[in-house]
Design a protein around this motif. Structure first.
Motif, PDB file in Angstrom:
ATOM      1  N   UNK A 101       0.845  -1.180   0.000  1.00 35.46           N
ATOM      2  CA  UNK A 101       0.000   0.000   0.000  1.00 35.46           C
ATOM      3  C   UNK A 101       0.885   1.235   0.000  1.00 35.46           C
ATOM      4  N   UNK A 102       0.515   2.268  -0.770  1.00 30.65           N
ATOM      5  CA  UNK A 102       1.333   3.468  -0.908  1.00 30.65           C
ATOM      6  C   UNK A 102       0.570   4.693  -0.405  1.00 30.65           C
ATOM      7  N   UNK A 103       1.239   5.500   0.417  1.00 32.45           N
ATOM      8  CA  UNK A 103       0.727   6.809   0.812  1.00 32.45           C
ATOM      9  C   UNK A 103       1.558   7.825   0.028  1.00 32.45           C
ATOM     10  N   UNK A 104       0.891   8.568  -0.848  1.00 33.15           N
ATOM     11  CA  UNK A 104       1.535   9.516  -1.753  1.00 33.15           C
ATOM     12  C   UNK A 104       1.320  10.930  -1.219  1.00 33.15           C
ATOM     13  N   UNK A 105       2.417  11.647  -0.940  1.00 32.20           N
ATOM     14  CA  UNK A 105       2.337  12.973  -0.327  1.00 32.20           C
ATOM     15  C   UNK A 105       2.289  14.118  -1.337  1.00 32.20           C
ATOM     16  N   UNK A 106       2.273  13.806  -2.638  1.00 29.02           N
ATOM     17  CA  UNK A 106       2.133  14.859  -3.654  1.00 29.02           C
ATOM     18  C   UNK A 106       0.774  15.520  -3.524  1.00 29.02           C
ATOM     19  N   UNK A 107       0.645  16.712  -4.093  1.00 27.53           N
ATOM     20  CA  UNK A 107      -0.642  17.429  -4.032  1.00 27.53           C
ATOM     21  C   UNK A 107      -1.759  16.620  -4.693  1.00 27.53           C
ATOM     22  N   UNK A 108      -1.429  15.756  -5.642  1.00 23.76           N
ATOM     23  CA  UNK A 108      -2.429  14.908  -6.302  1.00 23.76           C
ATOM     24  C   UNK A 108      -2.533  13.539  -5.640  1.00 23.76           C
ATOM     25  N   UNK A 109      -1.798  13.314  -4.556  1.00 24.21           N
ATOM     26  CA  UNK A 109      -1.735  12.006  -3.911  1.00 24.21           C
ATOM     27  C   UNK A 109      -2.867  11.761  -2.931  1.00 24.21           C
ATOM     28  N   UNK A 110      -2.765  10.647  -2.218  1.00 21.69           N
ATOM     29  CA  UNK A 110      -3.816  10.209  -1.303  1.00 21.69           C
ATOM     30  C   UNK A 110      -3.535  10.488   0.171  1.00 21.69           C
ATOM     31  N   UNK A 111      -2.462  11.209   0.502  1.00 27.31           N
ATOM     32  CA  UNK A 111      -2.105  11.440   1.903  1.00 27.31           C
ATOM     33  C   UNK A 111      -3.191  12.190   2.663  1.00 27.31           C
ATOM     34  N   UNK A 112      -3.996  12.984   1.957  1.00 27.29           N
ATOM     35  CA  UNK A 112      -5.051  13.740   2.627  1.00 27.29           C
ATOM     36  C   UNK A 112      -6.126  12.834   3.227  1.00 27.29           C
ATOM     37  N   UNK A 113      -6.113  11.547   2.875  1.00 27.51           N
ATOM     38  CA  UNK A 113      -7.059  10.588   3.438  1.00 27.51           C
ATOM     39  C   UNK A 113      -6.645  10.135   4.838  1.00 27.51           C
ATOM     40  N   UNK A 114      -5.438  10.494   5.248  1.00 27.55           N
ATOM     41  CA  UNK A 114      -4.912  10.078   6.542  1.00 27.55           C
ATOM     42  C   UNK A 114      -4.920  11.250   7.505  1.00 27.55           C
ATOM     43  N   UNK A 115      -4.910  10.933   8.792  1.00 30.38           N
ATOM     44  CA  UNK A 115      -4.836  11.978   9.815  1.00 30.38           C
ATOM     45  C   UNK A 115      -3.383  12.400   9.947  1.00 30.38           C
ATOM     46  N   UNK A 116      -3.089  13.628   9.498  1.00 30.62           N
ATOM     47  CA  UNK A 116      -1.735  14.158   9.483  1.00 30.62           C
ATOM     48  C   UNK A 116      -1.653  15.393  10.358  1.00 30.62           C
ATOM     49  N   UNK A 117      -0.513  15.624  10.970  1.00 28.73           N
ATOM     50  CA  UNK A 117      -0.294  16.886  11.670  1.00 28.73           C
ATOM     51  C   UNK A 117       1.166  17.296  11.522  1.00 28.73           C
ATOM     52  N   UNK A 118       1.397  18.618  11.482  1.00 29.84           N
ATOM     53  CA  UNK A 118       2.734  19.167  11.406  1.00 29.84           C
ATOM     54  C   UNK A 118       3.275  19.356  10.011  1.00 29.84           C
ATOM     55  N   UNK A 119       2.425  19.202   8.990  1.00 30.33           N
ATOM     56  CA  UNK A 119       2.879  19.314   7.607  1.00 30.33           C
ATOM     57  C   UNK A 119       2.438  20.615   6.962  1.00 30.33           C
ATOM     58  N   UNK A 120       3.237  21.083   5.991  1.00 29.28           N
ATOM     59  CA  UNK A 120       2.876  22.221   5.145  1.00 29.28           C
ATOM     60  C   UNK A 120       1.881  21.729   4.087  1.00 29.28           C
ATOM     61  N   UNK A 121       1.415  22.667   3.282  1.00 26.26           N
ATOM     62  CA  UNK A 121       0.539  22.325   2.165  1.00 26.26           C
ATOM     63  C   UNK A 121       1.314  21.460   1.171  1.00 26.26           C
TER      64      UNK A 121
END
Length: 141
Positions: free
Chosen positions: A1-21
């Motif tokens: 499974x891949x979590x993609x942190x690009x603006x077009x990626x799927x990382x926004x589906x996860x609970x994240x904190x401390x990151x820039x846009x």
């Protein structure tokens, strides 16, 4: 499974904190600590490896150290002296759970402006590109 942190990626589906846009390549940390929460449904199959692709805001005169934790367990501490794309693989088989918290502490976060790189005044340290979960340490390049 891949979590993609690009603006077009799927990382926004996860609970994240401390990151820039997110940007077109990934996302920078904007704090001295970042958190990614993720869940596994059903039984977690082992072995399980977490492979992380990232950049470090580091120079030969400003080292960048990262402390990687999973579920309050220190996995590894790494120090970098350049901002090349890096990758690291962790065996998380013995500490992974159904609900997980992956934390990266960045005690040496700084601004690109203070390093003379550009005018950016954000407090940066690690730039995440992607995170991969795999049962084979060598299967993902």
């Amino acid at each position: 499974y891949i979590v993609d942190f690009k603006s077009t990626g799927n990382a926004k589906l996860f609970e994240l904190s401390g990151f820039c846009k997110s940007e077109n390549w990934g996302t920078w940390s904007c704090a001295k600590e970042v958190t990614i929460n993720f869940d596994f449904t059903g039984n977690v199959k082992t072995p399980l490896f977490l492979k992380l692709y990232f950049n470090a805001l580091a120079t030969p005169s400003h080292l960048q150290t990262f402390d990687f934790y999973l579920n309050d367990n220190l996995i590894k501490q790494l120090t970098f002296n350049n901002n090349n794309e890096n990758q690291v693989t962790f065996d998380i088989s013995k500490i992974v759970k159904a609900h997980n918290t992956f934390v990266i502490q960045i005690p040496d976060a700084t601004t690109p402006k203070s390093l003379g790189i550009n005018a950016d005044t954000r407090l940066l340290g690690i730039g995440l590109i992607k995170l991969i979960f795999t049962d084979n340490k060598n299967s993902i390049k």
